[in-house]
Scaffold this motif. Structure first.
Motif: not given
Length: 150
Positions: A23, A27, A127-128
């Motif tokens: 993850q 990111e 995150s985006d």
């Protein structure tokens, strides 16, 4: 595909930590330290003392989604009179399982854990990829978040 949900146990930590590192890489994190030892230490200590909880999504025996909630306490303030805050982390879904509702269900389960713990709010640095999930769930942006690295 039959997805089931259960809480993280010590036996899941190797896979959980691998997914957390995946993850962070997705990111865009820069890797300049080996995070496995400090993550292992953190999760062992906080699973035991009850200040970290995680729900997992499984397809059979395979973990395909993770979530995490750390509980911290600050001096009470008007929008959080309990002073208890849930810090959301480790929200990750295997790319083959995305856009199927897994993240939303994991988010629902860990926010319920925070409510049961007595938290007055839940915070996340999104995150985006995660912004839409969190805003749809009801999270609001706080433009004043700042960080000072030591």
């Amino acid at each position: 595909m039959e997805i089931t949900y259960r809480k993280l146990t010590e036996n899941d930590l190797d896979v959980f930590i691998r997914m957390r590192i995946t993850q962070l890489r997705e990111e865009g994190a820069t890797e300049d330290v080996d995070l496995v030892p400090p993550l292992t230490d953190y999760y062992h200590r906080h699973l035991v003392d009850g200040t970290f909880v995680s729900w997992l999504a499984l397809d059979g025996e395979k973990i395909v989604g993770t979530s995490g909630m750390s509980f911290v306490e600050k001096p009470p303030y008007f929008s959080c009179p309990s002073g208890r805050i849930g810090l959301l982390s480790s929200m990750y879904t295997d790319p083959d399982y995305r856009r199927t509702g897994i993240a939303k269900e994991l988010l629902r389960r860990v926010t319920e854990e925070a409510r049961a713990y007595g938290c007055g709010c839940v915070q996340i640095t999104a995150s985006d990829m995660g912004v839409l999930l969190y805003t749809d769930f009801g999270f609001e942006k706080n433009g004043n978040f700042m960080q000072y690295n030591l």
